[in-house]
Design an enzyme around this catalytic site. Structure first.
Site, PDB file in Angstrom:
ATOM      1  N   ASP A 288      18.095  57.010  19.847  1.00 40.84           N
ATOM      2  CA  ASP A 288      17.212  56.503  20.897  1.00 40.84           C
ATOM      3  C   ASP A 288      16.500  57.632  21.632  1.00 40.84           C
ATOM      4  OD1 ASP A 288      16.430  54.280  22.886  1.00 40.84           O
ATOM      5  OD2 ASP A 288      17.413  55.750  24.184  1.00 40.84           O
ATOM      6  N   GLU A 356      13.800  57.043  16.965  1.00 40.02           N
ATOM      7  CA  GLU A 356      12.851  56.264  17.743  1.00 40.02           C
ATOM      8  C   GLU A 356      12.020  57.210  18.604  1.00 40.02           C
ATOM      9  OE1 GLU A 356      12.659  53.319  21.599  1.00 40.02           O
ATOM     10  OE2 GLU A 356      13.701  55.244  21.465  1.00 40.02           O
TER      11      GLU A 356
END
Length: 461
Positions: A288, A356
């Site tokens: 993330d 991401e």
């Protein structure tokens, strides 16, 4: 024919050369066959890894499936039937995912222990599931049940920051976080969180770049919180900690303190977390917000895009040269890859990693790895803006697909994302269409992304 006659003729030059030519033909034939076999093997596609054989199905655990109390009568906790999705609820739906939907890879959004101020992206303990979702035995059972069905589990890993309730922050392990000197806000104090831990009072410990006064002094610099991406106002990325006597940097919320990636102990801390879950049998990770991993060491101000704005200092009006995709991000990702590779030595076993980063297509390609392998692929968000303009044109879709395919490194795997937990579904993004047309467009894009080469990410929320 007598042996002497055979020997006589066999020694004649024409027969000697004939035998030699025959052997040469045989050897040349074998060499050609071996060479052709090598060419065929070299040009043949490699065996597919598990993540290339199935779409990845994203589960947002809080809203996916609350476990059935009738199936969990012996539980000591009260998580079943409380209206919140949980790990036992996911287990109950595994046959549906596998048999009815044909899903073999499941990505579960954050389930680690958290105050849930950012729905799990503020982690207070990376080695335990949050009690609202279940316990460690539940998570171990999920891994076992998935593997029994030939399914793979991908967890969400948040390396950029921790919750201010994490033990490292609570113990004020200073070098673990990003700190900067600055004037203390006049009324800044600590307060008790809902879990009883001491944390800064965010409102009283704020600084400002615009409205500077005793209560809100000037910030260490003009860096802005990502949470202000849609705002036209000053939302500094700094919060004062009265016990430390410094400001801590937090790219997102005040409750998410950024880790100091320049500290090698921090990098070991993160890789140890990966080791822990890989030992438990987890098959991969979605990394993330890794683009925010490093910041400029001298804390220089970021430049305005348009200084003529009435209030020029807001997130979308800054060039984020010093806080986004800065420094040794790719070295950090390569360290994660090396950790995963330790668990990928057996034939047919490969640990999966996807990054991401909301960035340009050109920059996203670097996350495949320029010199060494990094992510198996970076998430491709190029299709996310479709529909925001009120219409979708075929030529635009074709251009976006070609753009990724032609810029992708040779031999790597493309992927397609139309929606996720950060973005609304395609049908919700389209204006100016009837509901029937929105349904048709959604089905068309499902068909398109399933038939494109590469990997498809599906979201359930």
């Amino acid at each position: 024919m007598p042996a002497e006659v055979l020997i006589h003729y066999s020694r004649q030059k024409k027969w000697v050369f004939g035998r030699l030519a025959g052997w040469l033909v045989i050897l040349a034939t074998f060499a050609t066959l071996i060479s052709l076999s090598g060419v065929i093997i070299a040009q043949s596609p490699p065996c597919l890894d598990f993540w290339e054989k199935s779409p990845i199905y994203q589960i947002y655990p809080r809203s996916f499936k609350d476990c059935d109390p009738a199936l969990n009568e012996n539980r000591q906790d009260q998580i079943c039937g409380d209206g919140i999705g949980d790990i036992p609820g996911i287990i109950e739906k595994l046959d549906y995912l596998k048999e009815d939907l044909g899903i073999s890879v499941v990505w579960v959004s954050p389930i680690f222990k958290s105050p849930m101020q950012d729905f799990g992206y503020d982690v207070s303990d990376y080695r335990q599931p949050d009690p609202v979702f279940g316990n460690m035995a539940d998570l171990q059972k999920l891994i076992e049940e998935m593997h029994n069905r030939g399914m793979k589990l991908v967890l969400d890993f948040v390396p950029n920051h921790t919750s201010v309730e994490h033990e490292k922050f609570q113990n004020m392990t200073e070098d673990f976080f990003v700190w900067r000197d600055g004037e203390k806000p006049k009324n800044c104090v600590m307060m008790d969180s809902e879990s009883g831990l001491r944390v800064p009072d965010a409102k009283k410990c704020a600084c400002s770049n615009v409205d500077i006064k005793d209560e809100t002094p000037a910030c260490p610099n003009n860096w802005q919180s990502v949470f202000a991406v849609n705002d036209k106002g000053d939302l500094p990325a700094w919060t004062y900690h009265p016990d430390v006597g410094k400001y801590y940097y937090r790219a997102f919320g005040w409750f998410q303190a950024d880790l100091n990636m320049y500290n090698k102990e921090v990098q070991r801390f993160l890789n140890d977390i990966l080791d822990f879950w890989l030992d438990e049998g987890v098959d991969g990770f979605r990394i993330d917000a890794i683009g925010y991993g490093f910041e400029e060491e001298n804390f220089r101000n970021e430049s305005y895009i348009d200084a003529s704005e009435p209030e020029p200092l807001f997130w979308s009006n800054l060039y984020h040269d010093f806080t986004f995709e800065y420094g040794a991000i790719h070295d950090l990702i390569m360290s994660f890859r090396k950790t995963l590779d330790k668990y990928s030595t057996e034939p047919g076993v490969d640990r999966f990693m996807v990054t991401e980063v909301y960035t340009s297509t050109e920059k996203n390609m670097k996350y495949y790895g320029s010199y060494e392998r990094e992510a198996d692929f970076p998430f491709n968000f190029d299709l996310i803006p479709l529909g925001l303009s009120g219409s979708i044109k075929g030529a635009e879709v074709r251009q976006l697909i070609d753009n990724w395919m032609f810029k992708m490194p040779f031999g790597r795997t493309p992927n397609w994302v139309v929606g996720n937990h950060d973005n609304t579904r395609l049908a919700s993004r389209i204006d100016g269409m009837t509901d029937d047309d929105k349904i048709k467009i959604s089905k068309l894009f499902a068909q398109l992304t399933f038939t494109l080469p590469g990997f498809l990410a599906l979201v359930n929320k």
